[in-house]
Design an enzyme around this catalytic site. Structure first.
Site, PDB file in Angstrom:
ATOM      1  CE  LYS A  72       1.784   4.371   8.551  1.00  0.00           C
ATOM      2  NZ  LYS A  72       0.369   4.333   8.846  1.00  0.00           N
ATOM      3  CE1 TYR A  99      -3.688   2.498   0.673  1.00  0.00           C
ATOM      4  CE2 TYR A  99      -2.512   3.131   2.658  1.00  0.00           C
ATOM      5  CZ  TYR A  99      -3.527   3.347   1.746  1.00  0.00           C
ATOM      6  OH  TYR A  99      -4.372   4.427   1.916  1.00  0.00           O
ATOM      7  CG  ASP A 115       5.639   3.643   1.063  1.00  0.00           C
ATOM      8  OD1 ASP A 115       5.926   4.322   2.072  1.00  0.00           O
ATOM      9  OD2 ASP A 115       4.476   3.475   0.662  1.00  0.00           O
TER      10      ASP A 115
HETATM   11  C1  LIG Z   1       3.695   1.948   3.480  1.00  0.00           C
HETATM   12  C2  LIG Z   1       2.664   3.034   3.500  1.00  0.00           C
HETATM   13  N1  LIG Z   1       2.698   3.987   2.551  1.00  0.00           N
HETATM   14  C3  LIG Z   1       1.820   4.993   2.533  1.00  0.00           C
HETATM   15  C4  LIG Z   1       0.823   5.084   3.478  1.00  0.00           C
HETATM   16  C5  LIG Z   1      -0.153   6.219   3.446  1.00  0.00           C
HETATM   17  O1  LIG Z   1       0.080   7.068   4.527  1.00  0.00           O
HETATM   18  P1  LIG Z   1      -1.075   8.014   5.082  1.00  0.00           P
HETATM   19  O2  LIG Z   1      -2.101   7.141   5.701  1.00  0.00           O
HETATM   20  O3  LIG Z   1      -0.366   8.914   6.055  1.00  0.00           O
HETATM   21  O4  LIG Z   1      -1.616   8.769   3.916  1.00  0.00           O
HETATM   22  C6  LIG Z   1       0.737   4.107   4.473  1.00  0.00           C
HETATM   23  C7  LIG Z   1      -0.304   4.160   5.488  1.00  0.00           C
HETATM   24  O5  LIG Z   1      -0.478   3.319   6.313  1.00  0.00           O
HETATM   25  C8  LIG Z   1       1.692   3.064   4.480  1.00  0.00           C
HETATM   26  O6  LIG Z   1       1.659   2.101   5.402  1.00  0.00           O
END
Ligand SMILES: Cc1ncc(COP(=O)(O)O)c(C=O)c1O
Length: 479
Positions: free
Chosen positions: A319, A196, A291
């Protein structure tokens, strides 16, 4: 790395009776004490009743919420769709614990989905926020705190020579994708099934997590045009990646992945998977993007790239670097980052980006994390937790596998090993739902989906872990 699956473990927890619930001073007690007083000689009878687990207020608030917000929530997995029943409505958090509006206390393994790595509502972070707030909450102009956090991020994360702060992980991934395309003048990307990268259109293809939890293949509203350049491969499958590069020679801008997947449950890379990706991207003039919204500052201070010793070209963060306030970031090699406006032509902007509150919470969270012993503590308690849970599950006759790295963990109701989203989907999700509800009633809060990783924090104690294992033993026996 500590991926444990299908291994007979000899470790045993020292389990005593469920210890009394830690009390928060202003909260209603979990026991009812009745005093019967009669005169002339005063006789007192004290009867102590254990309070029944009740989430009536949560139910009332959530029912009202459903009329106000789609599904009653502002992010889908919070609605408990995959585990069924009533979501709890949270009143407050502190350290490793949280309290719902009915006064129930929980040991929390969600940590606001990752940011709370030093524990919720850390006193130093709160004090620093109060100080910063005296000067205002948003400037929409440069402030010195941005430099402070940028320096910390750059010195910690191997791939990052320059950074751009944004407001969420989604925004960071949107920005990094545009940047990779701008830098390479290519359109296609490879992402992995079950990874994700936020909810921007090009990434909503086989995106794990919330999408999987709701059983939606992809999202309506995402036009084919937005995903036409998104190629996908099973995670841990190098030959598919090689085939994609052969089929689309000179067209692939980047490969993006969660170096350790947290959005299909917890899945680790096979030995050499990350190195192979590094080699293939280099050979093909494509960029490698980690990511690290979830893994950044969690697996190690320098994230997954420090932990595995593989340096990508670009990295996204979120985060933890916002310490519980809205934040995201992308960064990488200077020559690539200098494409970003106004240094270069690739446009990306944000009203609240780099705001002083998020910067302050991030700075103080990273300072605390940098103290000696932080990652040793995370490793110790998370290892204890996952070994205890796997042991308890196996002893009760369940098929279960799982693992952990530092303060990130997961377990599946399948024998394992789990190396891909398809493997993860073999998990008995109905059993997970039963386990989940049982643990909730025992005062343990896991992520309400089989396809999410769990998180520990510096505030989690051995007592928390022992209580969790004791609860798991009880619940495993009853499901
Ligand atoms: C690996 C990863 N990338 C991107 C995101 C998206 O982040 P946000 O929820 O702050 O938009 C998340 C969210 O959990 C994530 O786990």
């Amino acid at each position: 790395m500590a991926a444990i699956s299908g291994v007979g473990l000899s470790w045993r927890s020292k389990v005593s009776e469920r210890p009394s619930t830690k009390k928060k001073p202003s909260r209603s007690s979990s026991t009812t004490i009745r005093l019967c007083v009669s005169s002339p000689r005063i006789k007192m009878t004290v009867s102590v009743e254990k309070k029944q687990f009740s989430i009536q207020k949560s139910e009332e608030i959530f029912n009202a919420a459903k009329e106000l917000m789609p599904g009653g929530v502002n992010s889908p997995v919070r609605a408990f769709k995959s585990v069924g029943g009533q979501p709890i409505v949270i009143d407050s958090v502190k350290g490793s614990h949280m309290w719902d509006v009915d006064g129930n206390e929980y040991i929390d393994y969600v940590g606001s989905w990752g940011p709370a790595i030093i524990g919720h509502a850390d006193d130093k972070v709160l004090a620093a926020l109060a100080e910063t707030m005296k000067k205002g909450t948003s400037f929409g102009a440069p402030c010195a705190l941005e430099n402070d956090l940028a320096e910390m991020v750059i010195s910690a994360v191997p791939s990052i020579e320059m950074v751009r702060f944004v407001n969420s992980g989604t925004e960071a991934c949107m920005g990094v994708l545009r940047l990779a395309r701008a830098f390479t003048s290519r359109a296609k990307i490879i992402k992995f099934e079950g990874c994700y990268h936020g909810h921007a259109d090009p990434f909503l293809v086989k995106a794990g997590s919330g999408v999987a939890t709701l059983g939606l293949p992809d999202s309506p509203g995402v036009p084919r045009a937005a995903t036409i350049d998104t190629l996908t491969s099973p995670y841990n499958d190098i030959s598919t990646v090689e085939n994609l590069f052969n089929t689309h020679k000179g067209e692939i801008a980047a490969v993006i992945l969660e170096a350790v997947v947290g959005n299909s449950g917890f899945i680790t890379p096979k030995p050499d998977f990350l190195n192979a990706l590094r080699r293939i991207t280099k050979e093909n003039g494509a960029l490698l993007i980690f990511d690290e919204v979830m893994t950044g500052f969690r697996l190690a201070y320098g994230g997954a790239q420090e932990y595995f010793g593989v340096t990508p070209d670009l990295t996204t963060l979120g985060k933890i670097i916002g310490g519980g306030l809205p934040v995201g970031a992308y960064g990488g090699r200077r020559e690539i980052m200098e494409m970003v406006a106004p240094a270069g032509p690739m446009y990306q902007a944000g009203t609240l980006s780099g705001n002083p509150l998020a910067m302050t919470a991030g700075i103080h969270t990273l300072r605390r994390l940098k103290e000696p012993g932080s990652y040793e503590h995370l490793d110790k308690i998370t290892g204890e937790l996952i070994r205890g849970i796997l042991d308890a599950g196996k002893n009760a006759g369940h098929e279960i596998s799982g693992g952990y790295i530092s303060g990130m963990f997961g377990f599946f109701f399948t024998e394992g090993p789990v190396y891909s989203f398809d493997d993860a989907k073999k998990s008995d999700t109905a059993k997970f739902a039963k386990f989940y509800r049982g643990m909730l009633e025992e005062g343990v809060y896991f992520a309400p989906s089989q396809f999410e990783a769990g998180f520990t924090s510096l505030a989690h104690t051995s007592e928390d872990i022992q209580r969790t294992i004791a609860a798991a033993e009880k619940v495993f026996r009853n499901i």
